[in-house]
Design a protein around this motif. Structure first.
Motif, PDB file in Angstrom:
ATOM      1  N   VAL A 273       0.862  -1.189   0.000  1.00 14.45           N
ATOM      2  CA  VAL A 273       0.000   0.000   0.000  1.00 14.45           C
ATOM      3  C   VAL A 273       0.896   1.236   0.000  1.00 14.45           C
ATOM      4  O   VAL A 273       1.749   1.379   0.872  1.00 14.45           O
ATOM      5  CB  VAL A 273      -0.919   0.013   1.248  1.00 14.45           C
ATOM      6  N   PRO A 274       0.767   2.118  -1.004  1.00 12.12           N
ATOM      7  CA  PRO A 274      -0.252   2.127  -2.061  1.00 12.12           C
ATOM      8  C   PRO A 274       0.204   1.521  -3.396  1.00 12.12           C
ATOM      9  O   PRO A 274      -0.555   1.590  -4.357  1.00 12.12           O
ATOM     10  CB  PRO A 274      -0.504   3.621  -2.233  1.00 12.12           C
ATOM     11  N   ALA A 275       1.427   0.983  -3.482  1.00 12.93           N
ATOM     12  CA  ALA A 275       1.953   0.546  -4.783  1.00 12.93           C
ATOM     13  C   ALA A 275       1.036  -0.461  -5.467  1.00 12.93           C
ATOM     14  O   ALA A 275       0.734  -0.334  -6.667  1.00 12.93           O
ATOM     15  CB  ALA A 275       3.348  -0.045  -4.590  1.00 12.93           C
ATOM     16  N   ASP A 276       0.571  -1.464  -4.710  1.00 13.30           N
ATOM     17  CA  ASP A 276      -0.299  -2.493  -5.285  1.00 13.30           C
ATOM     18  C   ASP A 276      -1.779  -2.196  -5.054  1.00 13.30           C
ATOM     19  O   ASP A 276      -2.608  -2.468  -5.932  1.00 13.30           O
ATOM     20  CB  ASP A 276       0.026  -3.861  -4.677  1.00 13.30           C
ATOM     21  N   VAL A 277      -2.094  -1.677  -3.889  1.00 16.17           N
ATOM     22  CA  VAL A 277      -3.483  -1.394  -3.530  1.00 16.17           C
ATOM     23  C   VAL A 277      -3.559  -0.005  -2.895  1.00 16.17           C
ATOM     24  O   VAL A 277      -2.891   0.248  -1.883  1.00 16.17           O
ATOM     25  CB  VAL A 277      -4.040  -2.445  -2.538  1.00 16.17           C
ATOM     26  N   ALA A 278      -4.345   0.864  -3.492  1.00 12.95           N
ATOM     27  CA  ALA A 278      -4.601   2.179  -2.896  1.00 12.95           C
ATOM     28  C   ALA A 278      -5.790   2.063  -1.949  1.00 12.95           C
ATOM     29  O   ALA A 278      -6.794   1.436  -2.284  1.00 12.95           O
ATOM     30  CB  ALA A 278      -4.883   3.206  -3.982  1.00 12.95           C
ATOM     31  N   VAL A 279      -5.670   2.663  -0.762  1.00 14.33           N
ATOM     32  CA  VAL A 279      -6.708   2.540   0.262  1.00 14.33           C
ATOM     33  C   VAL A 279      -7.144   3.934   0.718  1.00 14.33           C
ATOM     34  O   VAL A 279      -6.295   4.773   1.062  1.00 14.33           O
ATOM     35  CB  VAL A 279      -6.210   1.723   1.475  1.00 14.33           C
ATOM     36  N   VAL A 280      -8.438   4.152   0.730  1.00  6.73           N
ATOM     37  CA  VAL A 280      -9.023   5.400   1.242  1.00  6.73           C
ATOM     38  C   VAL A 280      -9.979   5.049   2.374  1.00  6.73           C
ATOM     39  O   VAL A 280     -10.812   4.138   2.234  1.00  6.73           O
ATOM     40  CB  VAL A 280      -9.779   6.167   0.143  1.00  6.73           C
ATOM     41  N   GLY A 281      -9.860   5.752   3.494  1.00  9.61           N
ATOM     42  CA  GLY A 281     -10.746   5.536   4.631  1.00  9.61           C
ATOM     43  C   GLY A 281     -11.830   6.585   4.717  1.00  9.61           C
ATOM     44  O   GLY A 281     -12.094   7.329   3.759  1.00  9.61           O
ATOM     45  N   PHE A 282     -12.458   6.655   5.881  1.00 12.02           N
ATOM     46  CA  PHE A 282     -13.528   7.630   6.107  1.00 12.02           C
ATOM     47  C   PHE A 282     -13.533   8.008   7.584  1.00 12.02           C
ATOM     48  O   PHE A 282     -13.509   7.132   8.443  1.00 12.02           O
ATOM     49  CB  PHE A 282     -14.890   7.041   5.739  1.00 12.02           C
ATOM     50  N   LEU A 295      -3.190   7.115   6.622  1.00 14.57           N
ATOM     51  CA  LEU A 295      -4.318   6.843   5.741  1.00 14.57           C
ATOM     52  C   LEU A 295      -4.846   8.096   5.046  1.00 14.57           C
ATOM     53  O   LEU A 295      -5.157   9.099   5.683  1.00 14.57           O
ATOM     54  CB  LEU A 295      -5.449   6.223   6.576  1.00 14.57           C
ATOM     55  N   THR A 296      -4.954   8.019   3.721  1.00 16.60           N
ATOM     56  CA  THR A 296      -5.755   8.985   2.975  1.00 16.60           C
ATOM     57  C   THR A 296      -7.218   8.707   3.317  1.00 16.60           C
ATOM     58  O   THR A 296      -7.652   7.554   3.293  1.00 16.60           O
ATOM     59  CB  THR A 296      -5.521   8.839   1.463  1.00 16.60           C
ATOM     60  N   THR A 297      -7.974   9.749   3.628  1.00 15.62           N
ATOM     61  CA  THR A 297      -9.314   9.496   4.161  1.00 15.62           C
ATOM     62  C   THR A 297     -10.264  10.639   3.851  1.00 15.62           C
ATOM     63  O   THR A 297      -9.839  11.772   3.567  1.00 15.62           O
ATOM     64  CB  THR A 297      -9.228   9.279   5.693  1.00 15.62           C
ATOM     65  N   VAL A 298     -11.538  10.328   3.885  1.00 15.70           N
ATOM     66  CA  VAL A 298     -12.584  11.332   3.753  1.00 15.70           C
ATOM     67  C   VAL A 298     -12.876  11.881   5.144  1.00 15.70           C
ATOM     68  O   VAL A 298     -13.209  11.127   6.050  1.00 15.70           O
ATOM     69  CB  VAL A 298     -13.860  10.720   3.141  1.00 15.70           C
ATOM     70  N   ARG A 299     -12.746  13.177   5.291  1.00 16.73           N
ATOM     71  CA  ARG A 299     -12.923  13.794   6.611  1.00 16.73           C
ATOM     72  C   ARG A 299     -14.356  14.249   6.805  1.00 16.73           C
ATOM     73  O   ARG A 299     -14.920  14.975   5.979  1.00 16.73           O
ATOM     74  CB  ARG A 299     -11.997  14.999   6.784  1.00 16.73           C
ATOM     75  N   GLN A 300     -14.960  13.799   7.908  1.00 15.97           N
ATOM     76  CA  GLN A 300     -16.205  14.412   8.353  1.00 15.97           C
ATOM     77  C   GLN A 300     -15.872  15.239   9.599  1.00 15.97           C
ATOM     78  O   GLN A 300     -15.174  14.764  10.503  1.00 15.97           O
ATOM     79  CB  GLN A 300     -17.289  13.386   8.635  1.00 15.97           C
ATOM     80  N   PRO A 301     -16.343  16.494   9.649  1.00 17.23           N
ATOM     81  CA  PRO A 301     -15.973  17.389  10.753  1.00 17.23           C
ATOM     82  C   PRO A 301     -16.757  17.053  12.017  1.00 17.23           C
ATOM     83  O   PRO A 301     -17.687  17.767  12.414  1.00 17.23           O
ATOM     84  CB  PRO A 301     -16.319  18.772  10.218  1.00 17.23           C
ATOM     85  N   VAL A 302     -16.383  15.980  12.687  1.00 17.05           N
ATOM     86  CA  VAL A 302     -17.180  15.426  13.783  1.00 17.05           C
ATOM     87  C   VAL A 302     -17.370  16.432  14.911  1.00 17.05           C
ATOM     88  O   VAL A 302     -18.482  16.584  15.443  1.00 17.05           O
ATOM     89  CB  VAL A 302     -16.543  14.128  14.314  1.00 17.05           C
ATOM     90  N   GLU A 330     -20.473  19.170   4.719  1.00 10.11           N
ATOM     91  CA  GLU A 330     -19.796  18.634   3.539  1.00 10.11           C
ATOM     92  C   GLU A 330     -18.487  17.947   3.935  1.00 10.11           C
ATOM     93  O   GLU A 330     -17.723  18.473   4.746  1.00 10.11           O
ATOM     94  CB  GLU A 330     -19.491  19.748   2.538  1.00 10.11           C
ATOM     95  N   PRO A 331     -18.206  16.778   3.359  1.00 11.00           N
ATOM     96  CA  PRO A 331     -16.935  16.098   3.626  1.00 11.00           C
ATOM     97  C   PRO A 331     -15.819  16.657   2.753  1.00 11.00           C
ATOM     98  O   PRO A 331     -16.086  17.328   1.738  1.00 11.00           O
ATOM     99  CB  PRO A 331     -17.246  14.645   3.237  1.00 11.00           C
ATOM    100  N   THR A 332     -14.587  16.381   3.152  1.00  6.74           N
ATOM    101  CA  THR A 332     -13.417  16.748   2.345  1.00  6.74           C
ATOM    102  C   THR A 332     -12.459  15.561   2.306  1.00  6.74           C
ATOM    103  O   THR A 332     -12.518  14.682   3.164  1.00  6.74           O
ATOM    104  CB  THR A 332     -12.691  17.973   2.920  1.00  6.74           C
ATOM    105  N   LEU A 333     -11.590  15.545   1.305  1.00 11.05           N
ATOM    106  CA  LEU A 333     -10.612  14.468   1.186  1.00 11.05           C
ATOM    107  C   LEU A 333      -9.272  14.927   1.773  1.00 11.05           C
ATOM    108  O   LEU A 333      -8.771  15.997   1.429  1.00 11.05           O
ATOM    109  CB  LEU A 333     -10.428  14.054  -0.256  1.00 11.05           C
ATOM    110  N   VAL A 334      -8.710  14.125   2.677  1.00  8.16           N
ATOM    111  CA  VAL A 334      -7.411  14.412   3.302  1.00  8.16           C
ATOM    112  C   VAL A 334      -6.376  13.474   2.679  1.00  8.16           C
ATOM    113  O   VAL A 334      -6.474  12.254   2.831  1.00  8.16           O
ATOM    114  CB  VAL A 334      -7.464  14.227   4.826  1.00  8.16           C
ATOM    115  N   HIS A 335      -5.396  14.043   1.995  1.00  9.16           N
ATOM    116  CA  HIS A 335      -4.400  13.233   1.305  1.00  9.16           C
ATOM    117  C   HIS A 335      -3.250  12.852   2.249  1.00  9.16           C
ATOM    118  O   HIS A 335      -2.637  13.720   2.861  1.00  9.16           O
ATOM    119  CB  HIS A 335      -3.829  14.006   0.105  1.00  9.16           C
ATOM    120  N   ARG A 336      -2.987  11.553   2.352  1.00  9.09           N
ATOM    121  CA  ARG A 336      -1.810  11.091   3.069  1.00  9.09           C
ATOM    122  C   ARG A 336      -1.085  10.064   2.191  1.00  9.09           C
ATOM    123  O   ARG A 336      -0.936  10.320   0.993  1.00  9.09           O
ATOM    124  CB  ARG A 336      -2.198  10.538   4.455  1.00  9.09           C
ATOM    125  N   ASP A 337      -0.633   8.958   2.739  1.00  8.46           N
ATOM    126  CA  ASP A 337       0.278   8.088   2.002  1.00  8.46           C
ATOM    127  C   ASP A 337      -0.328   6.790   1.479  1.00  8.46           C
ATOM    128  O   ASP A 337       0.348   6.035   0.786  1.00  8.46           O
ATOM    129  CB  ASP A 337       1.481   7.733   2.885  1.00  8.46           C
TER     130      ASP A 337
END
Length: 339
Positions: A273-282, A295-302, A330-337
């Motif tokens: 990860v991420p070379a073979d499989v890209a993973v996005v969380g929430f 983790l690259t993830t979708v951010r909800q402003p809890v 509205e959610p936003t995307l947080v870019h990580r590795d």
């Protein structure tokens, strides 16, 4: 000794808070008493001044005037789930950010038949002023009971009942769509997703947003494995996905905690990860930073959503005739590795 000292809390008056905040005493009084008719910028200024001055409302005197318990209940899922999920700590933090400066108490309750009976009784008998519900299940009678009894209640997430109830949510489908577009833009084409419980609006919404967006982009529907928003559930679902499609190259996991469980499974199958499989969380919770790689993830402003839940319930305590409202963040995307 030179310099000024902060006055002791018992000498701080509404006038002192008003002077520090740069507003009228009446505005401070409305904020302290949880009134809804205060501009948000003024409310924040008053809350900062309360913190700076150490003002403590006279709860006993206020209760005599308002006939209120000065207490809001936060009804949470069973304890075993709370202990492992950082989401709930963020909810408590957001709610107390509004209640604490006003001198209001937060009462934490766990779900269960006895809890439901206790909540209704405590509201009717004046031991609670209002209720914030977190994660009810489809057949849960409590939201409908509270609405029918015209008691102050707000819900985190989309209602699963026909009762009209104030609720606060993130745009779940938009979050799934963000993940789909990001993974597609990376050039991935063998898509899979670990969903939340599919009998819950959050699980359904995130899946629909992800799947519908992939379809709109001309891609095949993703492979789906249902999870339960737990670390172990994420690990089990990831194992099922790899058994069905060993060459998958993109996974949207509907919570960071499940992703934290899924990543070690990918490593055991020698899938980088991420070379073979890209993973996005929430979520963008602490679990996202604890992942390896982060983790690259979708951010909800809890925290912001929870603060809005507190404001909404106080509005209904102050004026029970206020019509139900739906507040969507509205959610936003947080870019990580990881993707």
């Amino acid at each position: 000794m030179s310099g000024s000292r902060r006055p002791s809390a018992d000498r701080v008056t509404l006038e002192v808070v008003a002077r520090v905040a740069g507003v009228s005493r009446a505005t401070v009084s409305r904020v302290v008493n949880g009134k809804a008719s205060v501009d948000e910028s003024l409310r924040q200024a008053v809350e900062r001044a309360i913190s700076e001055t150490g003002y403590l409302p006279n709860l006993a005197a206020r209760a005599l005037v308002t006939r209120r318990a000065e207490a809001i209940a936060l009804v949470l899922p069973e304890e075993s789930r709370i202990l492992g999920d950082p989401f709930f700590g963020r909810v408590v933090s957001g709610v107390t950010s509004v209640l604490t400066p006003l001198g209001l108490h937060l009462v934490l309750l766990m779900t269960g038949r006895h809890t439901r009976e206790q909540v209704v009784t405590d509201l009717r008998q004046g031991r609670l002023d209002g209720v914030i519900l977190i994660h009810t299940y489809p057949q849960d009678p409590l939201p409908g009971q509270l609405v029918k009894a015209r008691l102050p209640v707000v819900l985190a997430g989309k209602p699963q009942t026909s009762a009209r109830i104030t609720h606060v949510d993130v745009d779940q489908a938009a979050g799934g769509a963000l993940a789909a577009r990001h993974l597609h833009a990376l050039g991935r084409r063998r898509f899979a997703t670990i969903t939340g419980p599919l009998d819950a609006p959050a699980g359904q919404g995130r899946l629909h947003g992800f799947r519908d967006t992939l379809t709109a982009l001309g891609q095949s529907a993703p492979l789906v494995a249902e999870g339960d928003f737990s670390r172990d559930g994420g690990a089990a679902a990831m194992s099922r996905l790899l058994a069905a499609e060993p060459e998958l190259d993109a996974v949207f996991v509907a919570s960071d905690l499940m992703a934290q469980g899924a990543l070690p499974v990918l490593r055991r199958h020698v899938r980088r990860v991420p070379a073979d499989v890209a993973v996005v969380g929430f979520d963008d919770s602490s679990a996202a930073l604890a992942c390896e790689p982060p983790l690259t993830t979708v951010r909800q402003p809890v925290e912001d959503m929870a603060a809005e839940l507190a404001r909404q319930v106080l509005t209904r305590v102050d004026n029970p005739e206020v019509p139900p409202a739906a507040v969507l963040f509205e959610p936003t995307l947080v870019h990580r590795d990881s993707a």
